[in-house]
Write a protein that holds these residues in place. Structure first.
Motif, PDB file in Angstrom:
ATOM      1  N   GLY A   1      34.830  30.196  35.387  1.00 16.44           N
ATOM      2  CA  GLY A   1      35.535  30.457  34.181  1.00 16.44           C
ATOM      3  C   GLY A   1      36.591  31.462  34.536  1.00 16.44           C
ATOM      4  N   ASP A   2      37.450  31.627  33.441  1.00 15.02           N
ATOM      5  CA  ASP A   2      38.487  32.899  33.515  1.00 15.02           C
ATOM      6  C   ASP A   2      39.187  32.629  34.864  1.00 15.02           C
ATOM      7  OD1 ASP A   2      36.959  34.045  31.227  1.00 15.02           O
ATOM      8  OD2 ASP A   2      35.750  34.954  32.609  1.00 15.02           O
TER       9      ASP A   2
ATOM     10  N   SER B   1      36.705  43.588  41.468  1.00 16.73           N
ATOM     11  CA  SER B   1      35.909  42.544  41.201  1.00 16.73           C
ATOM     12  C   SER B   1      36.808  41.862  40.308  1.00 16.73           C
ATOM     13  CB  SER B   1      34.551  42.813  40.386  1.00 16.73           C
ATOM     14  OG  SER B   1      34.873  43.356  39.184  1.00 16.73           O
ATOM     15  N   ILE B   2      36.184  40.561  39.841  1.00 15.80           N
ATOM     16  CA  ILE B   2      36.938  39.477  38.840  1.00 15.80           C
ATOM     17  C   ILE B   2      37.316  40.309  37.552  1.00 15.80           C
ATOM     18  CG2 ILE B   2      36.320  37.518  39.991  1.00 15.80           C
ATOM     19  CD1 ILE B   2      33.973  37.310  37.911  1.00 15.80           C
ATOM     20  N   PHE B   3      36.519  41.221  37.275  1.00 17.11           N
ATOM     21  CA  PHE B   3      36.939  41.928  36.023  1.00 17.11           C
ATOM     22  C   PHE B   3      37.638  43.346  36.120  1.00 17.11           C
ATOM     23  CE2 PHE B   3      32.394  40.202  36.084  1.00 17.11           C
ATOM     24  CZ  PHE B   3      32.626  39.259  35.002  1.00 17.11           C
ATOM     25  N   GLY B   4      38.058  43.551  37.586  1.00 15.72           N
ATOM     26  CA  GLY B   4      39.012  44.541  37.576  1.00 15.72           C
ATOM     27  C   GLY B   4      38.146  45.944  38.378  1.00 15.72           C
ATOM     28  N   GLY B   5      38.990  46.914  38.382  1.00 17.23           N
ATOM     29  CA  GLY B   5      38.174  48.018  38.872  1.00 17.23           C
ATOM     30  C   GLY B   5      37.281  48.687  37.822  1.00 17.23           C
ATOM     31  N   LEU B   6      38.119  49.509  36.822  1.00 18.07           N
ATOM     32  CA  LEU B   6      37.283  50.127  35.866  1.00 18.07           C
ATOM     33  C   LEU B   6      37.523  49.135  34.732  1.00 18.07           C
ATOM     34  CD1 LEU B   6      38.591  53.714  35.991  1.00 18.07           C
ATOM     35  CD2 LEU B   6      36.224  53.070  36.517  1.00 18.07           C
ATOM     36  N   TRP B   7      36.465  48.727  33.900  1.00 16.54           N
ATOM     37  CA  TRP B   7      36.499  47.810  32.969  1.00 16.54           C
ATOM     38  C   TRP B   7      35.829  48.144  31.727  1.00 16.54           C
ATOM     39  CZ3 TRP B   7      31.313  47.104  33.031  1.00 16.54           C
ATOM     40  CH2 TRP B   7      30.826  46.888  34.262  1.00 16.54           C
ATOM     41  N   SER B   8      36.138  47.543  30.607  1.00 14.91           N
ATOM     42  CA  SER B   8      35.487  47.635  29.221  1.00 14.91           C
ATOM     43  C   SER B   8      35.276  46.246  28.524  1.00 14.91           C
ATOM     44  CB  SER B   8      36.525  48.621  28.346  1.00 14.91           C
ATOM     45  OG  SER B   8      36.688  49.822  28.959  1.00 14.91           O
ATOM     46  N   PHE B   9      34.073  46.074  27.968  1.00 26.60           N
ATOM     47  CA  PHE B   9      33.768  45.023  27.438  1.00 26.60           C
ATOM     48  C   PHE B   9      33.259  45.317  25.843  1.00 26.60           C
ATOM     49  CE2 PHE B   9      30.058  45.785  29.907  1.00 26.60           C
ATOM     50  CZ  PHE B   9      28.985  45.584  29.193  1.00 26.60           C
ATOM     51  N   GLU B  10      33.481  44.412  25.018  1.00 28.50           N
ATOM     52  CA  GLU B  10      32.831  44.166  23.915  1.00 28.50           C
ATOM     53  C   GLU B  10      32.779  42.835  23.352  1.00 28.50           C
ATOM     54  OE1 GLU B  10      35.422  45.949  20.507  1.00 28.50           O
ATOM     55  OE2 GLU B  10      37.005  46.285  22.371  1.00 28.50           O
ATOM     56  N   SER B  11      32.148  42.477  22.226  1.00 27.69           N
ATOM     57  CA  SER B  11      31.885  41.012  22.030  1.00 27.69           C
ATOM     58  C   SER B  11      33.219  40.250  21.863  1.00 27.69           C
ATOM     59  CB  SER B  11      31.301  40.951  20.716  1.00 27.69           C
ATOM     60  OG  SER B  11      31.739  41.461  19.524  1.00 27.69           O
ATOM     61  N   ASP B  12      33.516  39.036  22.678  1.00 24.56           N
ATOM     62  CA  ASP B  12      34.568  38.386  22.645  1.00 24.56           C
ATOM     63  C   ASP B  12      34.376  36.975  22.956  1.00 24.56           C
ATOM     64  OD1 ASP B  12      36.917  37.034  23.206  1.00 24.56           O
ATOM     65  OD2 ASP B  12      37.874  38.680  24.691  1.00 24.56           O
ATOM     66  N   GLU B  13      34.310  36.114  22.044  1.00 29.01           N
ATOM     67  CA  GLU B  13      33.964  34.758  22.294  1.00 29.01           C
ATOM     68  C   GLU B  13      34.869  33.906  23.161  1.00 29.01           C
ATOM     69  OE1 GLU B  13      36.064  32.896  18.233  1.00 29.01           O
ATOM     70  OE2 GLU B  13      34.130  32.899  18.493  1.00 29.01           O
ATOM     71  N   ASN B  14      35.945  34.296  23.632  1.00 31.33           N
ATOM     72  CA  ASN B  14      36.780  33.718  24.561  1.00 31.33           C
ATOM     73  C   ASN B  14      36.530  33.847  26.021  1.00 31.33           C
ATOM     74  OD1 ASN B  14      38.704  32.552  22.555  1.00 31.33           O
ATOM     75  ND2 ASN B  14      39.515  34.640  22.049  1.00 31.33           N
ATOM     76  N   MET B  15      35.800  34.977  26.128  1.00 29.79           N
ATOM     77  CA  MET B  15      35.385  35.128  27.589  1.00 29.79           C
ATOM     78  C   MET B  15      34.010  34.435  27.950  1.00 29.79           C
ATOM     79  SD  MET B  15      37.492  37.422  28.771  1.00 29.79           S
ATOM     80  CE  MET B  15      36.385  38.140  30.198  1.00 29.79           C
ATOM     81  N   ALA B  16      34.057  33.835  29.374  1.00 31.00           N
ATOM     82  CA  ALA B  16      33.074  33.095  29.933  1.00 31.00           C
ATOM     83  C   ALA B  16      31.713  33.735  30.222  1.00 31.00           C
ATOM     84  CB  ALA B  16      33.611  32.365  31.201  1.00 31.00           C
ATOM     85  N   ASP B  17      32.031  35.289  30.463  1.00 34.68           N
ATOM     86  CA  ASP B  17      30.806  35.967  30.668  1.00 34.68           C
ATOM     87  C   ASP B  17      29.779  36.108  29.567  1.00 34.68           C
ATOM     88  OD1 ASP B  17      29.315  38.368  31.508  1.00 34.68           O
ATOM     89  OD2 ASP B  17      29.900  37.566  33.396  1.00 34.68           O
ATOM     90  N   SER B  18      28.613  36.002  29.778  1.00 31.71           N
ATOM     91  CA  SER B  18      27.448  36.287  28.520  1.00 31.71           C
ATOM     92  C   SER B  18      27.512  37.489  27.948  1.00 31.71           C
ATOM     93  CB  SER B  18      26.243  35.823  29.060  1.00 31.71           C
ATOM     94  OG  SER B  18      25.869  36.391  30.293  1.00 31.71           O
TER      95      SER B  18
END
Length: 210
Positions: A99-100, A11-28
């Motif tokens: 975005g992104d 997907s637009i986030f890749g295959g395996l992905w990780s996320f934590e708070s990041d104000e530079n990313m468009a996704d909520s």
């Protein structure tokens, strides 16, 4: 685990992905704010069917995962107000992600039905809904309908809440289950991936689950 079910979807986030708070990313999802229950990828023509979320790190207060059965909401609305159900199953809602470096857009009703009027998919995401304009009367009815849906999705009566701890994995059907997250403070890192609905269904048939 994902490969035992199907294969990891890109997907637009890749295959395996990780996320934590990041104000530079468009996704909520990358904020620390509460996320109201929603389904993912309403901006995709073929939203992923299965979502896997693994808690990698948790040194925080709050951040409980929220699960809501969208089919149950559909059943309730149909029983209480057939007109609102019809609006949610006939009016196509546009979802978009801008975005992104991408601009994705797709349309489908919140309740997608098959030829026998049986519900196939719930698709609801206020964060990704694109601007829309209908005739005045229809606009008022549509807002009444999605307000009803949103109120039920955010009712504790319909929610299951649980704080994931490191090593715990949550797997759910993105065509049926809405997910959200309580607000939090601290460090909360989640890893995950998507699997196509057809591959999930195939695995269920292969193992005589459906």
């Amino acid at each position: 685990i994902a490969n035992k079910i199907g294969y990891v979807r890109q997907s637009i986030f890749g295959g395996l992905w990780s996320f934590e708070s990041d104000e530079n990313m468009a996704d909520s999802a990358y904020t620390q704010d509460e996320l109201r229950p929603h389904t993912d990828s309403t901006y995709s023509n073929d939203a992923p069917g299965l979502q896997l979320l693994l808690c990698s790190e948790y040194e925080a207060i709050g951040g409980d995962s929220i699960m809501v059965d969208g089919f149950k909401i559909a059943e309730t609305i149909k029983k209480e107000n057939k007109e609102l159900f019809d609006i949610l199953s006939k009016i196509k809602v546009t979802g978009q992600y801008k975005g992104d470096g991408v601009f994705l857009k797709a349309q489908r009703p919140i309740f997608r039905l098959d030829s026998d009027e049986k519900i196939l998919q719930v698709s609801f995401n206020n964060y990704d809904r694109a601007p829309f304009r209908f005739k005045k009367d229809l606009t008022l009815k549509f807002y009444k309908a999605i307000r009803k849906f949103d109120l039920l999705a955010n009712s504790k009566e319909y929610q299951w809440r649980y704080v994931l701890k490191p090593g715990e994995l949550l797997i759910f059907n993105n065509w049926r289950i809405l997910h959200g997250r309580g607000s939090f403070k601290g460090k909360r890192k989640i890893s995950g991936c998507y699997i196509n609905k057809e591959d999930f269904d195939s695995s269920c048939r292969t193992h005589n689950i459906i």
